[in-house]
Design a protein around this motif. Structure first.
Motif, PDB file in Angstrom:
ATOM      1  N   LEU A 119     -84.333 -18.629 -40.001  1.00 46.03           N
ATOM      2  CA  LEU A 119     -83.535 -17.432 -40.272  1.00 46.03           C
ATOM      3  C   LEU A 119     -83.622 -16.446 -39.107  1.00 46.03           C
ATOM      4  CD1 LEU A 119     -81.954 -15.340 -41.896  1.00 46.03           C
ATOM      5  CD2 LEU A 119     -84.088 -14.759 -43.080  1.00 46.03           C
ATOM      6  N   SER A 122     -82.079 -17.770 -35.844  1.00 47.23           N
ATOM      7  CA  SER A 122     -80.618 -17.727 -35.898  1.00 47.23           C
ATOM      8  C   SER A 122     -80.101 -16.307 -35.739  1.00 47.23           C
ATOM      9  CB  SER A 122     -80.122 -18.330 -37.221  1.00 47.23           C
ATOM     10  OG  SER A 122     -80.523 -19.684 -37.341  1.00 47.23           O
ATOM     11  N   GLN A 123     -80.790 -15.359 -36.365  1.00 47.99           N
ATOM     12  CA  GLN A 123     -80.372 -13.962 -36.235  1.00 47.99           C
ATOM     13  C   GLN A 123     -80.493 -13.490 -34.788  1.00 47.99           C
ATOM     14  OE1 GLN A 123     -81.097 -10.585 -39.201  1.00 47.99           O
ATOM     15  NE2 GLN A 123     -82.864 -10.396 -37.838  1.00 47.99           N
ATOM     16  N   ALA A 126     -77.754 -15.060 -32.590  1.00 47.26           N
ATOM     17  CA  ALA A 126     -76.360 -14.888 -33.000  1.00 47.26           C
ATOM     18  C   ALA A 126     -75.484 -14.351 -31.877  1.00 47.26           C
ATOM     19  CB  ALA A 126     -76.285 -13.977 -34.225  1.00 47.26           C
ATOM     20  N   LEU A 168     -75.044 -18.887 -43.221  1.00 45.56           N
ATOM     21  CA  LEU A 168     -74.848 -18.581 -41.804  1.00 45.56           C
ATOM     22  C   LEU A 168     -73.482 -19.046 -41.315  1.00 45.56           C
ATOM     23  CD1 LEU A 168     -78.345 -19.483 -40.290  1.00 45.56           C
ATOM     24  CD2 LEU A 168     -77.366 -17.189 -40.561  1.00 45.56           C
ATOM     25  N   GLU A 171     -71.381 -16.201 -42.265  1.00 46.91           N
ATOM     26  CA  GLU A 171     -71.678 -14.995 -41.508  1.00 46.91           C
ATOM     27  C   GLU A 171     -71.221 -15.087 -40.056  1.00 46.91           C
ATOM     28  OE1 GLU A 171     -73.064 -12.110 -42.638  1.00 46.91           O
ATOM     29  OE2 GLU A 171     -72.965 -12.966 -44.656  1.00 46.91           O
ATOM     30  N   LEU A 172     -71.347 -16.253 -39.439  1.00 47.32           N
ATOM     31  CA  LEU A 172     -71.108 -16.405 -38.010  1.00 47.32           C
ATOM     32  C   LEU A 172     -69.718 -16.935 -37.674  1.00 47.32           C
ATOM     33  CD1 LEU A 172     -74.596 -17.802 -36.947  1.00 47.32           C
ATOM     34  CD2 LEU A 172     -73.735 -15.472 -36.678  1.00 47.32           C
ATOM     35  N   VAL A 178     -72.089 -23.790 -38.048  1.00 50.44           N
ATOM     36  CA  VAL A 178     -73.445 -24.009 -38.566  1.00 50.44           C
ATOM     37  C   VAL A 178     -73.412 -25.160 -39.553  1.00 50.44           C
ATOM     38  CG1 VAL A 178     -75.467 -22.963 -39.629  1.00 50.44           C
ATOM     39  CG2 VAL A 178     -73.853 -21.515 -38.366  1.00 50.44           C
TER      40      VAL A 178
END
Length: 246
Positions: A119, A122-123, A126, A168, A171-172, A178
């Motif tokens: 997590l 990945s954050q 990003a 994700l 989100e991305l 992902v």
């Protein structure tokens, strides 16, 4: 100026992680090899890859479950490689935690390596991944959806990683893809957790009737990372059909 994509692989010194690194490197990517304790093996792999293609492999280290380490790993990656096109969250702890014997040390280890680390990596990754329209591949497990007896905490951690993979992707999007890969019986633990008869029973429940290899996982990771521009939010089982019988 080097235009090859740069892919960070966690837990890359040995076993499946090392094979993933070899596969994507052979496909033309440069690699950043993360390790926690296996410094000698990581250095040997980096030396081999750099001998094949100079200045194509770098090392980063750290316990990804520790606060601040994922962010430091991404910062070191950018400082060495100058860009980031892909992240493979492969590093993982795996050991039994029968109900009644779960303690906070096991919680921090299994959740930390299998969910917290991916997590926060990945954050932290990003922004550079969005810039490169890159990709993340998480190594999940078929037992994220079909639990393995005596491993409730590991299964819960991998179930969290499965959910995180899809979250994700949402989100991305649309810049970063992902996906997840869920291995079956591939690269047994080296500490004797599964005795020979138990291994044989697991293989008998696998539709293809044999164990997989690290190359089977690495091939799927390479595909999702480099050759699947219209695939995101997916969890792909590479398990010889074992999950079809669980």
């Amino acid at each position: 100026m080097n235009t090859a994509p740069v892919i960070l692989i966690t837990g890359a010194a040995r076993r499946v992680g090392a094979q993933i690194a070899r596969h994507v490197h052979e496909a033309g990517a440069n690699v950043v090899l993360h390790y926690r304790n296996s410094a000698r093996e990581a250095q040997a792999l980096a030396d081999t890859l750099n001998a094949a293609r100079p200045d194509s492999a770098w090392l980063v280290s750290g316990d990804l479950a520790a606060d601040g380490v994922p962010e430091a790993v991404i910062a070191q990656t950018m400082a060495q490689a100058g860009r980031l096109d892909g992240l493979v969250n492969n590093a993982s702890s795996f050991f039994p935690t029968p109900l009644g014997q779960i303690d906070l040390a096991a919680w921090h280890d299994l959740i930390g390596s299998n969910l917290k680390g991916p997590l926060f990596l990945s954050q932290a990754a990003a922004a550079p991944l969005r810039e490169r329209r890159g990709a993340i591949v998480n190594i999940v497990d078929i037992h994220a959806e079909r639990p393995l007896r005596h491993y409730p905490l590991y299964c819960a951690a991998k179930a969290g990683l499965l959910g995180l993979t899809r979250a994700l992707a949402l989100e991305l999007a649309p810049q970063v893809r992902v996906n997840g890969v869920s291995p079956g019986p591939v690269a047994w633990p080296e500490d004797g957790q599964f005795p020979p008869e138990e291994r044989a029973q697991i293989v008998r429940h696998t539709l293809l009737g044999r164990e997989g290899t690290p190359a089977d996982i690495a091939g799927m990771v390479r595909f999702l990372m480099l050759d699947a521009p219209y695939v995101t939010g997916q969890i792909i089982a590479v398990d010889g059909g074992r999950s079809a019988r669980l």
